[in-house]
Design a protein around this motif. Structure first.
Motif, PDB file in Angstrom:
ATOM      1  N   GLU A 117       0.821  -1.213   0.000  1.00 52.13           N
ATOM      2  CA  GLU A 117       0.000   0.000   0.000  1.00 52.13           C
ATOM      3  C   GLU A 117       0.854   1.261   0.000  1.00 52.13           C
ATOM      4  O   GLU A 117       0.393   2.337  -0.381  1.00 52.13           O
ATOM      5  N   GLY A 118       2.099   1.128   0.446  1.00 52.51           N
ATOM      6  CA  GLY A 118       2.966   2.292   0.536  1.00 52.51           C
ATOM      7  C   GLY A 118       3.909   2.477  -0.633  1.00 52.51           C
ATOM      8  O   GLY A 118       4.587   3.509  -0.721  1.00 52.51           O
TER       9      GLY A 118
ATOM     10  N   CYS B 182       7.674   8.072   5.070  1.00 46.49           N
ATOM     11  CA  CYS B 182       6.902   7.077   4.316  1.00 46.49           C
ATOM     12  C   CYS B 182       7.477   5.677   4.502  1.00 46.49           C
ATOM     13  O   CYS B 182       6.731   4.701   4.660  1.00 46.49           O
TER      14      CYS B 182
ATOM     15  N   PHE C  36       5.198   2.744   6.351  1.00 45.50           N
ATOM     16  CA  PHE C  36       4.734   1.586   5.594  1.00 45.50           C
ATOM     17  C   PHE C  36       5.594   0.343   5.813  1.00 45.50           C
ATOM     18  O   PHE C  36       5.476  -0.625   5.060  1.00 45.50           O
TER      19      PHE C  36
ATOM     20  N   HIS D  29       0.955  -0.251  10.377  1.00 44.33           N
ATOM     21  CA  HIS D  29      -0.488  -0.117  10.175  1.00 44.33           C
ATOM     22  C   HIS D  29      -1.147  -1.287   9.455  1.00 44.33           C
ATOM     23  O   HIS D  29      -2.309  -1.200   9.055  1.00 44.33           O
TER      24      HIS D  29
ATOM     25  N   ALA E 211      -6.252   9.395   9.368  1.00 42.01           N
ATOM     26  CA  ALA E 211      -6.526   8.249   8.490  1.00 42.01           C
ATOM     27  C   ALA E 211      -7.798   8.479   7.689  1.00 42.01           C
ATOM     28  O   ALA E 211      -8.844   8.760   8.252  1.00 42.01           O
TER      29      ALA E 211
ATOM     30  N   ARG F  64      -8.432   6.267   4.856  1.00 41.04           N
ATOM     31  CA  ARG F  64      -8.544   5.147   3.935  1.00 41.04           C
ATOM     32  C   ARG F  64      -8.435   3.836   4.695  1.00 41.04           C
ATOM     33  O   ARG F  64      -7.376   3.486   5.206  1.00 41.04           O
TER      34      ARG F  64
ATOM     35  N   ARG G 136      -4.488   3.733   6.547  1.00 38.75           N
ATOM     36  CA  ARG G 136      -3.440   4.717   6.296  1.00 38.75           C
ATOM     37  C   ARG G 136      -3.493   5.882   7.278  1.00 38.75           C
ATOM     38  O   ARG G 136      -4.526   6.520   7.433  1.00 38.75           O
TER      39      ARG G 136
END
Length: 214
Positions: free
Chosen positions: A13-14, A46, A50, A100, A157, A159, A180
């Motif tokens: 996702e990241g 980031c 992630f 996460h 967050a 999402r 996220r």
């Protein structure tokens, strides 16, 4: 450790965020030199946000594992709003520095999935469980115990990602979703569980046992 873990070190996702911030920081370094430092900080943020390491799976079949990294903010008897039953709620709050990925607390079958749009108040507050955007899974164990696992969006967050539907089978520690940028996960458990954590305690997804089923 889970075999064939699909997201070694960095969550998929990241990847767009990590790749995009790296390219921007690299370009800024070439054009602006030291003025690119803020963009490199964003890239580092980031990468740490992630990160998604595999975890050891402790305990036995009756051990309820933490579905998320974070801090315990609630342990209380409540009415499960999804299954309309008395339950014990354990809530894990994730800040922006926690991993996460969300992982299954037990082996079981997904009986039902619900999605509820809502607000984005601070996920550290109790009212977030009832007012914020959330996604809930009803999981039934092989022993017939019902667990409700709820992903709750937070102030930052925006999402919630969930990759399973009703009819899916989950295994302990299986990665089933992601939220996220700060959030919480609520677990609604049978009232006769033996709680193994305390308010304020820091927990890790999969590797921390939250409770034991009878």
């Amino acid at each position: 450790m889970q075999p064939n873990y699909p997201h070694p070190l960095l969550a998929r996702e990241g990847w767009p965020f990590i790749g995009g911030s790296f390219v921007l920081a690299l370009l800024a370094s070439w054009l602006c030199g030291a003025w690119s430092a803020p963009l490199w900080l964003i890239f580092v943020f980031c990468v740490q946000f992630f990160r998604d390491p595999p975890r050891q799976i402790p305990g036995g079949d009756k051990s309820v594992l933490s579905p998320a990294d974070g801090r315990i903010v609630a342990i209380e008897p409540v009415r499960d709003p999804w299954l309309d039953r008395d339950a014990l709620k354990i809530s894990v709050f994730m800040n922006v520095f926690n991993v996460h990925s969300n992982r299954s607390p037990m082996d079981g079958d997904v009986v039902q999935r619900w999605y509820h749009p809502g607000k984005f108040v601070n996920a550290d507050l109790d009212k977030a469980s009832l007012e914020n955007e959330r996604n809930a899974l009803h999981v039934r164990t092989a022993g017939g115990q019902d667990i409700t696992c709820v992903q709750v969006a937070g102030l930052i967050a925006r999402r919630i990602l969930c990759y399973v539907e009703a009819g899916a089978k989950l295994t302990r520690g299986q990665r089933y979703g992601f939220i996220r940028f700060g959030s919480r996960v609520d677990l609604y458990l049978p009232t006769d569980v033996r709680v193994k954590v305390a308010i304020g305690e820091k927990v890790s997804a999969t590797s921390t046992i939250l409770a034991e089923l009878p």
